[in-house]
Write a protein that holds these residues in place. Sequence first.
Motif, short mmCIF file in Angstrom:
data_model
loop_
_atom_site.label_atom_id
_atom_site.label_comp_id
_atom_site.label_asym_id
_atom_site.label_seq_id
_atom_site.Cartn_x
_atom_site.Cartn_y
_atom_site.Cartn_z
N PHE A 125 41.50 49.54 27.08
CA PHE A 125 41.11 50.82 27.64
C PHE A 125 39.66 50.85 28.11
O PHE A 125 39.23 51.81 28.72
CB PHE A 125 41.33 51.95 26.62
N GLU A 126 38.90 49.81 27.83
CA GLU A 126 37.49 49.77 28.19
C GLU A 126 37.24 48.53 29.05
O GLU A 126 37.13 47.42 28.54
CB GLU A 126 36.63 49.73 26.93
N PRO A 127 37.16 48.69 30.39
CA PRO A 127 37.01 47.53 31.28
C PRO A 127 35.84 46.61 30.94
O PRO A 127 35.97 45.40 31.03
CB PRO A 127 36.82 48.17 32.67
N LYS A 128 34.71 47.16 30.53
CA LYS A 128 33.58 46.31 30.18
C LYS A 128 33.89 45.46 28.96
O LYS A 128 33.46 44.32 28.86
CB LYS A 128 32.32 47.16 29.93
N SER A 129 34.65 46.01 28.03
CA SER A 129 35.03 45.28 26.82
C SER A 129 35.95 44.12 27.15
O SER A 129 35.88 43.07 26.52
CB SER A 129 35.70 46.21 25.82
N VAL A 130 36.81 44.31 28.14
CA VAL A 130 37.73 43.24 28.54
C VAL A 130 36.93 42.03 29.01
O VAL A 130 37.18 40.91 28.59
CB VAL A 130 38.70 43.73 29.64
N LYS A 131 35.93 42.28 29.84
CA LYS A 131 35.11 41.19 30.35
C LYS A 131 34.33 40.52 29.23
O LYS A 131 34.25 39.29 29.16
CB LYS A 131 34.16 41.70 31.43
N LYS A 132 33.77 41.33 28.31
CA LYS A 132 33.01 40.77 27.19
C LYS A 132 33.91 39.91 26.32
O LYS A 132 33.53 38.82 25.91
CB LYS A 132 32.39 41.89 26.36
N LEU A 133 35.11 40.40 26.03
CA LEU A 133 36.04 39.63 25.21
C LEU A 133 36.43 38.32 25.89
O LEU A 133 36.48 37.27 25.26
CB LEU A 133 37.29 40.45 24.89
N ALA A 134 36.66 38.38 27.19
CA ALA A 134 37.00 37.16 27.94
C ALA A 134 35.87 36.14 27.87
O ALA A 134 36.11 34.95 27.68
CB ALA A 134 37.33 37.52 29.39
N LEU A 135 34.64 36.61 27.99
CA LEU A 135 33.49 35.70 27.92
C LEU A 135 33.34 35.11 26.51
O LEU A 135 33.03 33.92 26.37
CB LEU A 135 32.21 36.43 28.33
#
Length: 84
Positions: free
Chosen positions: A41-51
Amino acid sequence: MKTDELQEKKKIDLEPFYQALEDDPKLLEEALEILLGMVNFEPKSVKKLALIIKEDSRNLYNEIAELSKSNQDKGSAPSCCSGH
């Protein structure tokens, strides 16, 4: 004195939680599903998790890349032959 007591209460011993996740694969799976649902639900979190996965969990990253590659390969096959 009260400040020290409050800080002690804020410290949570997560070791029993981590041990439970290690001991019960189903519990770990459920915890990951909850975490991924929250992150979704949090697009910025998705990117952080992927990194984080890419940098710190190379085996997981490689497995995800392999799954992605195999899904792309299945998508390029004619519909009559996919999955067989």
